[in-house]
Design a protein around this motif. Structure first.
Motif, PDB file in Angstrom:
ATOM      1  N   ALA A 137       0.841  -1.193   0.000  1.00  0.00           N
ATOM      2  CA  ALA A 137       0.000   0.000   0.000  1.00  0.00           C
ATOM      3  C   ALA A 137       0.880   1.249   0.000  1.00  0.00           C
ATOM      4  O   ALA A 137       1.564   1.530   0.982  1.00  0.00           O
ATOM      5  CB  ALA A 137      -0.906   0.002   1.229  1.00  0.00           C
ATOM      6  N   GLY A 138       0.902   1.956  -1.101  1.00  0.00           N
ATOM      7  CA  GLY A 138       1.652   3.205  -1.182  1.00  0.00           C
ATOM      8  C   GLY A 138       3.080   3.073  -1.657  1.00  0.00           C
ATOM      9  O   GLY A 138       3.750   4.085  -1.849  1.00  0.00           O
ATOM     10  N   PHE A 139       3.571   1.847  -1.877  1.00  0.00           N
ATOM     11  CA  PHE A 139       4.948   1.707  -2.365  1.00  0.00           C
ATOM     12  C   PHE A 139       5.161   0.333  -2.984  1.00  0.00           C
ATOM     13  O   PHE A 139       4.499  -0.649  -2.635  1.00  0.00           O
ATOM     14  CB  PHE A 139       5.976   1.954  -1.254  1.00  0.00           C
ATOM     15  CG  PHE A 139       5.971   0.926  -0.146  1.00  0.00           C
ATOM     16  CD1 PHE A 139       6.856  -0.151  -0.170  1.00  0.00           C
ATOM     17  CD2 PHE A 139       5.092   1.033   0.923  1.00  0.00           C
ATOM     18  CE1 PHE A 139       6.869  -1.087   0.847  1.00  0.00           C
ATOM     19  CE2 PHE A 139       5.090   0.096   1.941  1.00  0.00           C
ATOM     20  CZ  PHE A 139       5.976  -0.969   1.909  1.00  0.00           C
ATOM     21  N   ASP A 140       6.109   0.292  -3.944  1.00  0.00           N
ATOM     22  CA  ASP A 140       6.645  -0.956  -4.485  1.00  0.00           C
ATOM     23  C   ASP A 140       7.969  -1.239  -3.788  1.00  0.00           C
ATOM     24  O   ASP A 140       8.710  -0.297  -3.454  1.00  0.00           O
ATOM     25  CB  ASP A 140       6.893  -0.846  -5.996  1.00  0.00           C
ATOM     26  CG  ASP A 140       5.608  -0.712  -6.791  1.00  0.00           C
ATOM     27  OD1 ASP A 140       4.551  -1.140  -6.298  1.00  0.00           O
ATOM     28  OD2 ASP A 140       5.660  -0.163  -7.913  1.00  0.00           O
ATOM     29  N   ARG A 141       8.290  -2.511  -3.617  1.00  0.00           N
ATOM     30  CA  ARG A 141       9.540  -2.865  -2.926  1.00  0.00           C
ATOM     31  C   ARG A 141      10.367  -3.813  -3.783  1.00  0.00           C
ATOM     32  O   ARG A 141       9.846  -4.755  -4.371  1.00  0.00           O
ATOM     33  CB  ARG A 141       9.250  -3.512  -1.574  1.00  0.00           C
ATOM     34  CG  ARG A 141      10.479  -4.076  -0.861  1.00  0.00           C
ATOM     35  CD  ARG A 141      10.192  -4.397   0.591  1.00  0.00           C
ATOM     36  NE  ARG A 141      10.099  -3.161   1.379  1.00  0.00           N
ATOM     37  CZ  ARG A 141       9.891  -3.144   2.694  1.00  0.00           C
ATOM     38  NH1 ARG A 141       9.746  -4.284   3.364  1.00  0.00           N
ATOM     39  NH2 ARG A 141       9.840  -1.987   3.334  1.00  0.00           N
ATOM     40  N   ILE A 142      11.673  -3.524  -3.838  1.00  0.00           N
ATOM     41  CA  ILE A 142      12.655  -4.402  -4.471  1.00  0.00           C
ATOM     42  C   ILE A 142      13.666  -4.786  -3.397  1.00  0.00           C
ATOM     43  O   ILE A 142      14.150  -3.916  -2.650  1.00  0.00           O
ATOM     44  CB  ILE A 142      13.378  -3.698  -5.636  1.00  0.00           C
ATOM     45  CG1 ILE A 142      12.373  -3.199  -6.674  1.00  0.00           C
ATOM     46  CG2 ILE A 142      14.389  -4.629  -6.290  1.00  0.00           C
ATOM     47  CD1 ILE A 142      12.992  -2.323  -7.747  1.00  0.00           C
ATOM     48  N   VAL A 143      13.992  -6.075  -3.307  1.00  0.00           N
ATOM     49  CA  VAL A 143      14.939  -6.554  -2.298  1.00  0.00           C
ATOM     50  C   VAL A 143      16.065  -7.306  -3.000  1.00  0.00           C
ATOM     51  O   VAL A 143      15.814  -8.214  -3.801  1.00  0.00           O
ATOM     52  CB  VAL A 143      14.252  -7.478  -1.269  1.00  0.00           C
ATOM     53  CG1 VAL A 143      15.268  -7.954  -0.228  1.00  0.00           C
ATOM     54  CG2 VAL A 143      13.095  -6.759  -0.581  1.00  0.00           C
ATOM     55  N   LEU A 144      17.304  -6.909  -2.703  1.00  0.00           N
ATOM     56  CA  LEU A 144      18.491  -7.604  -3.201  1.00  0.00           C
ATOM     57  C   LEU A 144      19.039  -8.459  -2.065  1.00  0.00           C
ATOM     58  O   LEU A 144      19.454  -7.926  -1.025  1.00  0.00           O
ATOM     59  CB  LEU A 144      19.555  -6.605  -3.666  1.00  0.00           C
ATOM     60  CG  LEU A 144      19.098  -5.489  -4.625  1.00  0.00           C
ATOM     61  CD1 LEU A 144      20.294  -4.622  -5.018  1.00  0.00           C
ATOM     62  CD2 LEU A 144      18.416  -6.072  -5.848  1.00  0.00           C
ATOM     63  N   ASP A 145      19.027  -9.773  -2.238  1.00  0.00           N
ATOM     64  CA  ASP A 145      19.530 -10.703  -1.217  1.00  0.00           C
ATOM     65  C   ASP A 145      20.991 -11.032  -1.489  1.00  0.00           C
ATOM     66  O   ASP A 145      21.382 -11.247  -2.648  1.00  0.00           O
ATOM     67  CB  ASP A 145      18.718 -11.994  -1.221  1.00  0.00           C
ATOM     68  CG  ASP A 145      17.289 -11.787  -0.738  1.00  0.00           C
ATOM     69  OD1 ASP A 145      17.099 -10.975   0.184  1.00  0.00           O
ATOM     70  OD2 ASP A 145      16.374 -12.427  -1.286  1.00  0.00           O
ATOM     71  N   PHE A 146      21.792 -11.136  -0.405  1.00  0.00           N
ATOM     72  CA  PHE A 146      23.222 -11.420  -0.537  1.00  0.00           C
ATOM     73  C   PHE A 146      23.595 -12.625   0.325  1.00  0.00           C
ATOM     74  O   PHE A 146      22.921 -12.947   1.311  1.00  0.00           O
ATOM     75  CB  PHE A 146      24.046 -10.197  -0.133  1.00  0.00           C
ATOM     76  CG  PHE A 146      23.885  -9.035  -1.070  1.00  0.00           C
ATOM     77  CD1 PHE A 146      24.670  -8.929  -2.207  1.00  0.00           C
ATOM     78  CD2 PHE A 146      22.927  -8.063  -0.826  1.00  0.00           C
ATOM     79  CE1 PHE A 146      24.507  -7.872  -3.090  1.00  0.00           C
ATOM     80  CE2 PHE A 146      22.756  -6.997  -1.700  1.00  0.00           C
ATOM     81  CZ  PHE A 146      23.545  -6.909  -2.839  1.00  0.00           C
TER      82      PHE A 146
END
Length: 201
Positions: A85-94
């Motif tokens: 709600a209100g944002f898109d999220r991108i996650v880079l896993d290491f």
């Protein structure tokens, strides 16, 4: 001897023209009125149509103490996306600690660092996350098994992302966004190490 009219008449001292207080007050009032009128001019169509600048905030990754041994190389293992709600999220896993990273962006399209070719993503703005990591191990085998170019129609503002560089310890991941984004906030999380990018609108 003939005298000219100028020679025959004594010179009269010139009188300085006085400006009354009333006149000075009227001039000042007129100037103030003109200034206010300029300040109240309507915004032009071009100014109204200009998009608001996207705010980019980057929270630094935690750094190791000087007494600690140098951190082992860290590798990209996954890229995840999600709509909230209100944002898109991108996650880079290491695979290990969060690497040193930064963020750059603007209206120019993304390019692959090796070939210089344009990344085929469309949008109003383009952002690139730069890291001191890699998407392949010391043997050259990929540590990130996913595709290097992904379109994301399920997200509200992010149109897609791509691994734009993976060369000599420099790993970049870029993404494109539609108009209407207000902030791109990037921050690290640990256990496991990951970089989170929130695209707010």
């Amino acid at each position: 001897m003939h005298l000219s009219p100028t020679d025959s008449e004594p010179s009269q001292p010139r009188r300085r023209t006085r400006v009354s207080r009333t006149t000075r007050s009227a001039v000042a009032t007129a100037a103030a009125g003109a200034f206010i009128a300029l300040a109240l001019l309507p915004v032009t169509a071009a100014q109204a149509a200009a998009p608001a600048a996207v705010t980019r905030t980057v929270a630094a990754a935690p750094t190791a103490e000087c007494a600690e041994p140098a951190a082992a190389p860290t590798y990209l293992t996954n890229i995840r996306t999600g709509r909230h709600a209100g944002f898109d999220r991108i996650v880079l896993d290491f695979s290990g600690n969060v690497p040193a990273y930064g963020s750059i962006g603007g209206p120019d399209q993304l390019q692959y660092c090796g070939s210089g070719q344009t990344v085929p993503l469309t949008g109003a703005e383009y952002t690139e996350i730069t890291t001191n990591a890699a998407a392949h191990d010391e043997n050259g085998d990929p540590t990130y098994p996913g595709p290097r170019l992904v379109y994301t129609p399920h997200l509200a503002k992010v149109t897609g992302f791509a691994v734009t560089c993976d060369f000599e310890g420099h790993l970049n991941v870029g993404f494109a966004t539609k108009a209407g984004v207000t902030e791109i906030h990037t921050f690290p999380l640990t256990n496991p190490g990951r970089i989170v990018i929130d695209v707010r609108y």
